[in-house]
Scaffold this motif. Structure first.
Motif, PDB file in Angstrom:
ATOM      1  N   ASP A   1      55.742  20.258  47.934  1.00 48.68           N
ATOM      2  CA  ASP A   1      56.364  20.179  49.273  1.00 48.68           C
ATOM      3  C   ASP A   1      56.108  20.981  50.509  1.00 48.68           C
ATOM      4  OD1 ASP A   1      58.243  21.261  48.989  1.00 48.68           O
ATOM      5  OD2 ASP A   1      59.696  19.749  48.063  1.00 48.68           O
TER       6      ASP A   1
ATOM      7  N   PHE B   1      49.572  22.125  49.188  1.00 44.33           N
ATOM      8  CA  PHE B   1      48.856  22.935  47.821  1.00 44.33           C
ATOM      9  C   PHE B   1      49.033  24.752  46.578  1.00 44.33           C
ATOM     10  CE2 PHE B   1      46.548  19.538  50.039  1.00 44.33           C
ATOM     11  CZ  PHE B   1      46.737  18.109  49.386  1.00 44.33           C
TER      12      PHE B   1
ATOM     13  N   TYR C   1      47.922  21.690  42.642  1.00 45.35           N
ATOM     14  CA  TYR C   1      49.235  20.650  42.666  1.00 45.35           C
ATOM     15  C   TYR C   1      49.720  20.511  43.873  1.00 45.35           C
ATOM     16  CZ  TYR C   1      49.119  22.357  37.966  1.00 45.35           C
ATOM     17  OH  TYR C   1      48.549  22.793  36.425  1.00 45.35           O
ATOM     18  N   GLU C   2      49.894  19.049  44.094  1.00 41.87           N
ATOM     19  CA  GLU C   2      50.620  18.911  45.512  1.00 41.87           C
ATOM     20  C   GLU C   2      51.598  19.207  45.558  1.00 41.87           C
ATOM     21  OE1 GLU C   2      49.698  15.647  49.425  1.00 41.87           O
ATOM     22  OE2 GLU C   2      49.439  15.402  47.470  1.00 41.87           O
TER      23      GLU C   2
ATOM     24  N   ARG D   1      49.542  18.621  54.664  1.00 41.29           N
ATOM     25  CA  ARG D   1      49.856  18.485  52.629  1.00 41.29           C
ATOM     26  C   ARG D   1      49.505  19.978  52.347  1.00 41.29           C
ATOM     27  NH1 ARG D   1      46.248  13.976  50.824  1.00 41.29           N
ATOM     28  NH2 ARG D   1      46.923  14.087  48.790  1.00 41.29           N
TER      29      ARG D   1
ATOM     30  N   ILE E   1      55.439  16.871  44.452  1.00 43.37           N
ATOM     31  CA  ILE E   1      56.390  16.096  45.181  1.00 43.37           C
ATOM     32  C   ILE E   1      57.545  15.718  45.017  1.00 43.37           C
ATOM     33  CG2 ILE E   1      56.445  14.582  47.684  1.00 43.37           C
ATOM     34  CD1 ILE E   1      53.678  15.929  48.497  1.00 43.37           C
ATOM     35  N   ASN E   2      57.459  15.078  44.522  1.00 51.40           N
ATOM     36  CA  ASN E   2      58.653  14.046  44.046  1.00 51.40           C
ATOM     37  C   ASN E   2      58.937  14.790  42.093  1.00 51.40           C
ATOM     38  OD1 ASN E   2      58.226  12.229  46.244  1.00 51.40           O
ATOM     39  ND2 ASN E   2      56.718  11.190  45.224  1.00 51.40           N
TER      40      ASN E   2
ATOM     41  N   GLN F   1      47.463  17.132  40.971  1.00 51.93           N
ATOM     42  CA  GLN F   1      48.507  16.647  40.436  1.00 51.93           C
ATOM     43  C   GLN F   1      49.854  16.823  41.538  1.00 51.93           C
ATOM     44  OE1 GLN F   1      49.378  17.755  36.362  1.00 51.93           O
ATOM     45  NE2 GLN F   1      47.277  18.936  36.954  1.00 51.93           N
ATOM     46  N   ASN F   2      50.808  15.560  41.858  1.00 49.50           N
ATOM     47  CA  ASN F   2      52.173  15.242  42.881  1.00 49.50           C
ATOM     48  C   ASN F   2      52.971  16.138  42.371  1.00 49.50           C
ATOM     49  OD1 ASN F   2      53.447  15.073  44.499  1.00 49.50           O
ATOM     50  ND2 ASN F   2      52.464  12.918  44.569  1.00 49.50           N
TER      51      ASN F   2
END
Length: 129
Positions: free
Chosen positions: A45, A20, A42-43, A18, A128-129, A125-126
């Motif tokens: 990719d 960040f 913030y996560e 993972r 990734i998408n 906060q994600n």
């Protein structure tokens, strides 16, 4: 007039699983005496992590087991606690003319104690998408 700046920032690679981005948002309203500077996580990719890393102006932060010695004139400020997949940290900002994040490794008991004492928890906060 409010001033908005980016303070400390760094990339954090958690077990190559993972990724960040930690960013300190500095917001100041001088005539009101207001200054807030939270750290947001913030996560991202791995591809985004690599792009930012290759850009060269955002360092990778490596968690430490002990806090650094703070020389005179420097300031170490606790920002928040952070957890991912049963790993626990405290995020600090070391101000020494330029801001640097420090990630201190802690155990679950200390994390829960700090959380119960009201220390702010940084929830990623994600992105990734």
């Amino acid at each position: 007039m409010a001033l908005f700046e980016i303070g400390a920032r760094c990339l954090f690679n958690f077990r190559n699983e993972r990724f960040f981005l930690l960013v300190e948002d500095e917001i100041t309203v001088p005539d009101k005496g207001v200054e807030i500077d939270p750290v947001n996580i913030y996560e991202i990719d791995q591809q985004t992590f690599n792009f930012i890393s290759e850009e060269g102006d955002t360092n990778e932060c490596v968690p430490v087991a002990t806090l650094p010695i703070v020389p005179p004139g420097f300031k170490l400020e606790r920002k928040c606690i952070f957890t991912v997949d049963n790993a626990y940290w405290v995020i600090y900002d070391l101000e020494n003319g330029s801001d640097n994040n420090v990630i201190l490794i802690i155990d679950a008991a200390l994390f829960n104690s700090l959380k119960n004492a009201g220390v702010r928890e940084c929830v990623p906060q994600n992105f990734i998408n």
